[in-house]
Scaffold this active site. Sequence first.
Site, PDB file in Angstrom:
ATOM      1  N   HIS A  37      23.365   9.671  30.469  1.00 19.40           N
ATOM      2  CA  HIS A  37      23.950  10.930  29.995  1.00 19.40           C
ATOM      3  C   HIS A  37      24.902  10.632  28.847  1.00 19.40           C
ATOM      4  O   HIS A  37      25.651   9.654  28.922  1.00 19.40           O
ATOM      5  CB  HIS A  37      24.719  11.593  31.145  1.00 19.40           C
ATOM      6  CG  HIS A  37      25.508  12.789  30.701  1.00 19.40           C
ATOM      7  ND1 HIS A  37      24.914  14.011  30.468  1.00 19.40           N
ATOM      8  CD2 HIS A  37      26.823  12.928  30.409  1.00 19.40           C
ATOM      9  CE1 HIS A  37      25.842  14.865  30.061  1.00 19.40           C
ATOM     10  NE2 HIS A  37      27.002  14.239  30.014  1.00 19.40           N
ATOM     11  N   GLY A  53       0.797  -1.225   0.000  1.00 18.26           N
ATOM     12  CA  GLY A  53       0.000   0.000   0.000  1.00 18.26           C
ATOM     13  C   GLY A  53       0.828   1.272   0.000  1.00 18.26           C
ATOM     14  O   GLY A  53       1.985   1.291  -0.432  1.00 18.26           O
ATOM     15  N   THR A  54       0.237   2.325   0.523  1.00 13.39           N
ATOM     16  CA  THR A  54       0.854   3.657   0.485  1.00 13.39           C
ATOM     17  C   THR A  54       2.162   3.695   1.272  1.00 13.39           C
ATOM     18  O   THR A  54       3.172   4.221   0.788  1.00 13.39           O
ATOM     19  CB  THR A  54      -0.115   4.695   1.097  1.00 13.39           C
ATOM     20  OG1 THR A  54      -1.364   4.599   0.429  1.00 13.39           O
ATOM     21  CG2 THR A  54       0.432   6.098   0.977  1.00 13.39           C
ATOM     22  N   CYS A  55       2.152   3.153   2.473  1.00  8.84           N
ATOM     23  CA  CYS A  55       3.316   3.290   3.359  1.00  8.84           C
ATOM     24  C   CYS A  55       4.587   2.822   2.663  1.00  8.84           C
ATOM     25  O   CYS A  55       5.578   3.554   2.580  1.00  8.84           O
ATOM     26  CB  CYS A  55       3.068   2.499   4.641  1.00  8.84           C
ATOM     27  SG  CYS A  55       4.502   2.441   5.710  1.00  8.84           S
TER      28      CYS A  55
HETATM   29  C1  FAD Z   1       4.117  11.077   1.260  1.00  8.13           C
HETATM   30  C2  FAD Z   1       3.561  10.368   2.458  1.00  8.13           C
HETATM   31  C3  FAD Z   1       4.348  10.173   3.567  1.00  8.13           C
HETATM   32  C4  FAD Z   1       3.846   9.519   4.673  1.00  8.13           C
HETATM   33  N1  FAD Z   1       4.636   9.358   5.761  1.00  8.13           N
HETATM   34  C5  FAD Z   1       4.162   8.732   6.853  1.00  8.13           C
HETATM   35  C6  FAD Z   1       4.975   8.518   7.989  1.00  8.13           C
HETATM   36  O1  FAD Z   1       6.145   8.900   8.017  1.00  8.13           O
HETATM   37  N2  FAD Z   1       4.452   7.861   9.049  1.00  8.13           N
HETATM   38  C7  FAD Z   1       3.156   7.413   9.049  1.00  8.13           C
HETATM   39  O2  FAD Z   1       2.726   6.814  10.034  1.00  8.13           O
HETATM   40  N3  FAD Z   1       2.356   7.605   7.988  1.00  8.13           N
HETATM   41  C8  FAD Z   1       2.815   8.238   6.889  1.00  8.13           C
HETATM   42  N4  FAD Z   1       2.013   8.413   5.799  1.00  8.13           N
HETATM   43  C9  FAD Z   1       0.622   7.925   5.861  1.00  8.13           C
HETATM   44  C10 FAD Z   1       0.560   6.398   5.658  1.00  8.13           C
HETATM   45  O3  FAD Z   1       1.273   6.068   4.492  1.00  8.13           O
HETATM   46  C11 FAD Z   1      -0.881   5.948   5.567  1.00  8.13           C
HETATM   47  O4  FAD Z   1      -1.587   6.395   6.692  1.00  8.13           O
HETATM   48  C12 FAD Z   1      -0.969   4.423   5.540  1.00  8.13           C
HETATM   49  O5  FAD Z   1      -0.179   3.893   4.513  1.00  8.13           O
HETATM   50  C13 FAD Z   1      -2.424   4.009   5.337  1.00  8.13           C
HETATM   51  O6  FAD Z   1      -2.470   2.630   5.267  1.00  8.13           O
HETATM   52  P1  FAD Z   1      -3.809   1.874   4.892  1.00  8.13           P
HETATM   53  O7  FAD Z   1      -3.550   0.452   5.296  1.00  8.13           O
HETATM   54  O8  FAD Z   1      -4.986   2.527   5.459  1.00  8.13           O
HETATM   55  O9  FAD Z   1      -3.965   2.018   3.310  1.00  8.13           O
HETATM   56  P2  FAD Z   1      -2.916   1.955   2.120  1.00  8.13           P
HETATM   57  O10 FAD Z   1      -1.561   1.692   2.599  1.00  8.13           O
HETATM   58  O11 FAD Z   1      -3.147   3.153   1.299  1.00  8.13           O
HETATM   59  O12 FAD Z   1      -3.353   0.657   1.314  1.00  8.13           O
HETATM   60  C14 FAD Z   1      -4.507   0.598   0.541  1.00  8.13           C
HETATM   61  C15 FAD Z   1      -4.325  -0.467  -0.528  1.00  8.13           C
HETATM   62  O13 FAD Z   1      -5.585  -0.783  -1.086  1.00  8.13           O
HETATM   63  C16 FAD Z   1      -5.450  -0.972  -2.478  1.00  8.13           C
HETATM   64  N5  FAD Z   1      -6.778  -0.778  -3.081  1.00  8.13           N
HETATM   65  C17 FAD Z   1      -7.493   0.381  -3.126  1.00  8.13           C
HETATM   66  N6  FAD Z   1      -8.697   0.169  -3.701  1.00  8.13           N
HETATM   67  C18 FAD Z   1      -8.738  -1.159  -4.030  1.00  8.13           C
HETATM   68  C19 FAD Z   1      -9.708  -1.984  -4.651  1.00  8.13           C
HETATM   69  N7  FAD Z   1     -10.919  -1.517  -5.017  1.00  8.13           N
HETATM   70  N8  FAD Z   1      -9.411  -3.286  -4.854  1.00  8.13           N
HETATM   71  C20 FAD Z   1      -8.214  -3.795  -4.469  1.00  8.13           C
HETATM   72  N9  FAD Z   1      -7.252  -3.063  -3.871  1.00  8.13           N
HETATM   73  C21 FAD Z   1      -7.523  -1.767  -3.642  1.00  8.13           C
HETATM   74  C22 FAD Z   1      -4.420   0.073  -2.872  1.00  8.13           C
HETATM   75  O14 FAD Z   1      -3.806  -0.243  -4.101  1.00  8.13           O
HETATM   76  C23 FAD Z   1      -3.455   0.008  -1.693  1.00  8.13           C
HETATM   77  O15 FAD Z   1      -2.420  -0.918  -1.911  1.00  8.13           O
HETATM   78  C24 FAD Z   1       2.502   9.044   4.662  1.00  8.13           C
HETATM   79  C25 FAD Z   1       1.700   9.212   3.535  1.00  8.13           C
HETATM   80  C26 FAD Z   1       2.227   9.869   2.436  1.00  8.13           C
HETATM   81  C27 FAD Z   1       1.346  10.043   1.230  1.00  8.13           C
END
Ligand code: FAD
Length: 461
Positions: free
Chosen positions: A445, A39-41
Amino acid sequence: MKKFDAIVIGSGQGGTPLAKKLANAGWETALVEKRWIGGTCINDGCTPTKSMVACAKAAYTISHSQEWGITVSDCKVNLEKIIDRKNEVVLRFRSGSEKGLEKTEGLTLIYGEAAFTGNKTLSVQLKDGSLEEITADYILINTGALPKIPAIPGLDTIPYLTSTTLLDNKTLPSHLVILGGSYVALEFGQMFRRFGSQVTIIETASQLLSREDEDVSAEVKKIIEASGITVHTNAQVKKVELAGNDVIRIELNANGQSHAITGSHLLIATGREPQTKALQLDKAGILKDEKGYITVNDKLETGVPGIFAFGDVKGGPAFTHIAYNDHLVLFKNLVDKKVTSIKDRPIPYCMFTDPQLGRIGLTEKEALEKGYHVKVACLPMTRVARAIETGHTQGFMKAIVDAATDKILGAAILGEEGGEVMSVIQMAMLGGFTAAQLRDMIFAHPLYTESLNNLFATITD
Ligand SMILES: Cc1cc2nc3c(=O)[nH]c(=O)nc-3n(C[C@H](O)[C@H](O)[C@H](O)COP(=O)(O)OP(=O)(O)OC[C@H]3O[C@@H](n4cnc5c(N)ncnc54)[C@H](O)[C@@H]3O)c2cc1C
């Protein structure tokens, strides 16, 4: 139609461990992912940005080496190599997760986009275009969020960047203009400034990091501006347009004054929105709130029994560790038959600028709004021994203490390793320690954490 015990949609930092654990617990489980595991992370968020932030810090340290008495004759940034390194780290994490899923017994990994066709039925459009129909007693939605693109006249006519596309932009922007003044904007802004770009940040609110206390936000702004970044707050973008080859013109109204700036690249970092468009939630009767996030109760269940949403797609704090904690709550409730809720859990977070901003608990403003009588501890990093020794004296430590109980309500640690120091305070808060106990506690320290003694000693009765 293939029937599973559970279907997890989305392989984020909540979906991946949940699917594995459900399968390991003997549930026949399907994990549907339309793009990449992690995913996003892993792919567009934490992993790639923190890999590149590390390169930016190295560039900064080398180009300022004289401060440490070291002369370096030349320092050149090779953005292509930085992106290659970032991609290697991302691929390592992604393929590690993928392998872990593939060897999990009872887990079927389906690459495709899921959409509801009924209450507990899904159609998955596979990569080859064909459809697979699946169903399960439990459906767990972890589809995350995407960059939100504001409605600005002209934006659809220019090649703007998002936090996702900028990660693979191999041309160093000569002038990167960033819309937005929160964590993503500031991390990217400082990173590209350190790579050598001119950077301008445009924020509509009256301060950067609008959720934080004014003094914290003002100190962050001071640090960001000292690095040569221009910051416009109270600024509304009226229009954007191309004004020649590789020149983007941005018309804005800042503090009541209209003017225009030009840049070579425009990054839109104005927040994120839930990724639900393809899901056809209405076919299952799943409700969303006014911002489009899936509505859940404090056990993460939607209004449809057996269908849950977790991570960014359900709204609330959008962090990897929250998505991860959501999966623990779900697993405990579904498999261990416990009654665990997401209510009242701590929400720590860290902004990975240099210095970091580590945050836990209430801000001073929130504590006052809640009616607490507070004592505020504040220590500039110029008074932290370790910071002076290492040459990292920007920022300050601040803690909010309940005057009635001496318990810590919250903290903002704007300093080198601020996230790690904040985590120590988080543990103290969970353990019910008082400010006086931390003031007198022995820490090794000269750690940054040792300065918690001096931080809490700033509180005088
Ligand atoms: C630039 C940036 C930097 C960040 N830095 C940090 C950080 O340092 N620390 C931190 O804690 N958080 C950070 N975040 C936030 C963090 O990345 C997100 O909060 C986290 O990844 C969310 O995870 P999730 O499991 O909710 O969804 P996601 O990780 O977004 O996963 C969702 C998945 O679902 C899939 N998907 C979507 N729709 C469908 C569908 N219909 N069918 C099948 N698959 C689908 C997508 O392809 C994706 O792989 C950052 C975000 C960004 C954009």
